[in-house]
Scaffold this active site. Sequence first.
Site, PDB file in Angstrom:
ATOM      1  N   LYS A  43      72.071  12.342  53.342  1.00  0.00           N
ATOM      2  CA  LYS A  43      72.085  12.661  51.849  1.00  0.00           C
ATOM      3  C   LYS A  43      73.039  11.804  51.223  1.00  0.00           C
ATOM      4  O   LYS A  43      73.750  12.661  50.220  1.00  0.00           O
ATOM      5  CB  LYS A  43      71.371  13.321  51.784  1.00  0.00           C
ATOM      6  CG  LYS A  43      69.925  14.468  52.083  1.00  0.00           C
ATOM      7  CD  LYS A  43      69.641  13.471  52.092  1.00  0.00           C
ATOM      8  CE  LYS A  43      68.565  13.392  50.440  1.00  0.00           C
ATOM      9  NZ  LYS A  43      67.123  12.431  50.621  1.00  0.00           N
ATOM     10  N   GLY A  45      73.985   8.586  50.170  1.00  0.00           N
ATOM     11  CA  GLY A  45      73.686   7.806  49.374  1.00  0.00           C
ATOM     12  C   GLY A  45      73.275   6.276  50.773  1.00  0.00           C
ATOM     13  O   GLY A  45      73.680   5.503  50.730  1.00  0.00           O
ATOM     14  N   THR A  47      70.303   5.399  51.308  1.00  0.00           N
ATOM     15  CA  THR A  47      68.880   4.209  51.828  1.00  0.00           C
ATOM     16  C   THR A  47      69.681   3.434  50.038  1.00  0.00           C
ATOM     17  O   THR A  47      69.241   2.337  50.807  1.00  0.00           O
ATOM     18  CB  THR A  47      67.670   5.479  50.666  1.00  0.00           C
ATOM     19  OG1 THR A  47      67.583   6.356  51.982  1.00  0.00           O
ATOM     20  CG2 THR A  47      66.574   4.441  50.285  1.00  0.00           C
ATOM     21  N   HIS A 103      72.970   8.491  61.139  1.00  0.00           N
ATOM     22  CA  HIS A 103      73.565   9.393  60.652  1.00  0.00           C
ATOM     23  C   HIS A 103      74.609   9.763  61.817  1.00  0.00           C
ATOM     24  O   HIS A 103      75.664  10.860  61.277  1.00  0.00           O
ATOM     25  CB  HIS A 103      72.851  10.350  60.468  1.00  0.00           C
ATOM     26  CG  HIS A 103      72.274   9.943  59.041  1.00  0.00           C
ATOM     27  ND1 HIS A 103      72.663   9.418  57.896  1.00  0.00           N
ATOM     28  CD2 HIS A 103      70.232  10.497  58.967  1.00  0.00           C
ATOM     29  CE1 HIS A 103      71.929   9.018  57.826  1.00  0.00           C
ATOM     30  NE2 HIS A 103      70.370   9.743  57.899  1.00  0.00           N
ATOM     31  N   ARG A 125      80.197  10.666  50.921  1.00  0.00           N
ATOM     32  CA  ARG A 125      79.543  11.742  49.254  1.00  0.00           C
ATOM     33  C   ARG A 125      80.473  13.327  49.382  1.00  0.00           C
ATOM     34  O   ARG A 125      80.585  13.503  50.465  1.00  0.00           O
ATOM     35  CB  ARG A 125      77.681  12.056  48.759  1.00  0.00           C
ATOM     36  CG  ARG A 125      77.279  12.562  48.210  1.00  0.00           C
ATOM     37  CD  ARG A 125      76.391  12.447  47.950  1.00  0.00           C
ATOM     38  NE  ARG A 125      75.226  12.438  46.046  1.00  0.00           N
ATOM     39  CZ  ARG A 125      74.835  12.682  46.332  1.00  0.00           C
ATOM     40  NH1 ARG A 125      73.699  12.806  47.450  1.00  0.00           N
ATOM     41  NH2 ARG A 125      74.162  13.233  45.399  1.00  0.00           N
ATOM     42  N   SER A 133      72.085  18.559  47.993  1.00  0.00           N
ATOM     43  CA  SER A 133      70.841  17.110  47.802  1.00  0.00           C
ATOM     44  C   SER A 133      70.180  17.389  49.708  1.00  0.00           C
ATOM     45  O   SER A 133      69.153  17.510  49.614  1.00  0.00           O
ATOM     46  CB  SER A 133      71.664  15.965  48.246  1.00  0.00           C
ATOM     47  OG  SER A 133      70.577  14.460  48.288  1.00  0.00           O
ATOM     48  N   MET A 228      64.314   2.391  42.493  1.00  0.00           N
ATOM     49  CA  MET A 228      64.209   3.000  43.746  1.00  0.00           C
ATOM     50  C   MET A 228      63.738   3.691  43.563  1.00  0.00           C
ATOM     51  O   MET A 228      62.182   3.503  44.471  1.00  0.00           O
ATOM     52  CB  MET A 228      65.776   2.778  44.308  1.00  0.00           C
ATOM     53  CG  MET A 228      66.381   1.974  44.154  1.00  0.00           C
ATOM     54  SD  MET A 228      68.152   2.049  45.096  1.00  0.00           S
ATOM     55  CE  MET A 228      67.541   2.946  47.538  1.00  0.00           C
ATOM     56  N   LYS A 252      67.628  13.420  42.294  1.00  0.00           N
ATOM     57  CA  LYS A 252      68.214  13.257  41.461  1.00  0.00           C
ATOM     58  C   LYS A 252      69.397  11.848  41.489  1.00  0.00           C
ATOM     59  O   LYS A 252      69.624  10.847  40.369  1.00  0.00           O
ATOM     60  CB  LYS A 252      69.515  14.388  40.858  1.00  0.00           C
ATOM     61  CG  LYS A 252      68.469  15.059  40.380  1.00  0.00           C
ATOM     62  CD  LYS A 252      69.095  16.302  39.885  1.00  0.00           C
ATOM     63  CE  LYS A 252      68.248  17.325  38.692  1.00  0.00           C
ATOM     64  NZ  LYS A 252      68.981  18.619  38.271  1.00  0.00           N
TER      65      LYS A 252
END
Length: 289
Positions: A43, A45, A47, A103, A125, A133, A228, A252
Amino acid sequence: MPPRPNLFDFHGVSMIHYFTDNWENIQNFKARPDDVLIATYPKAGTTWVSYILDLLYFSQPDRQKSTPIHERVPFLEIHIPNFSTGTDLADSLHTSPRLIKTHLPVQLVPKSFWEQKCRVVYVARNAKDNVVSYFHFDRMNFVHPEPGDWNSFLQRFMDGKMVFGSWYDHVTGWWERKQSHPKLHYMFFEDMVEDTGREIDKLCSFLGMTSTAEQKEKIRHLAQFDNMKKDDMANYSTVNIMDFKISPFMRKGKVGDWKNHFTITQNEQFDEDYKKKMKNTTLQFRTEV
């Protein structure tokens, strides 16, 4: 759906069996020198960057419209019954370079990626937005453990009891590796939100690519969050292990949404704990842009 899995300790990292069942094939995975590994904590970024890289390398409209992103950029360690394993998907890619996502914390990445001197793009992030997220993701993703309530989830995050382990270890471990692996490009989600075009330029120069201003602008436009989110080949709506009624996979894509979740007390406790855990690193994050 099978019951949600339980966390267990795996080589010092909290994991679930869906990411360790295929371990021998993961560790023996044969990277190629031109592979590009996209590495992130969940989570952060993943994708988004996968999508941008896929457009930079292969801007074939039919590919983008017909093949979901998780097939264009396989998830190396995944092993879910009735789905192809990540290693099989990666092995069957005909593209050059192959884009592969992981990951895994840096110490668990298959050795061949380092031996082949592959390019690696790491995206980090800030912890507060990342945990928010992750919380919403775990609510809707049935292959992850039950998230519980927000307060207990936040505590688990601070304790590193998350799938793929501690955020603190993950971001700092990869940051340290960057010092010894010149082909590692370390990016920040916040920078991408602030100026996607600038970050695409940096990616191009890291990858040794020349793209025209027009091409880059087109990619920047396609890779806007709202575009997206509407793209069924990018938003994971084709994957039936997630319940979009609970929360969308792409929720978001903002910086600072943590302010809608953290109480004042939680924020103070978190900041104090964060200082201790991050005191030995030069890595710096922004929690707003």
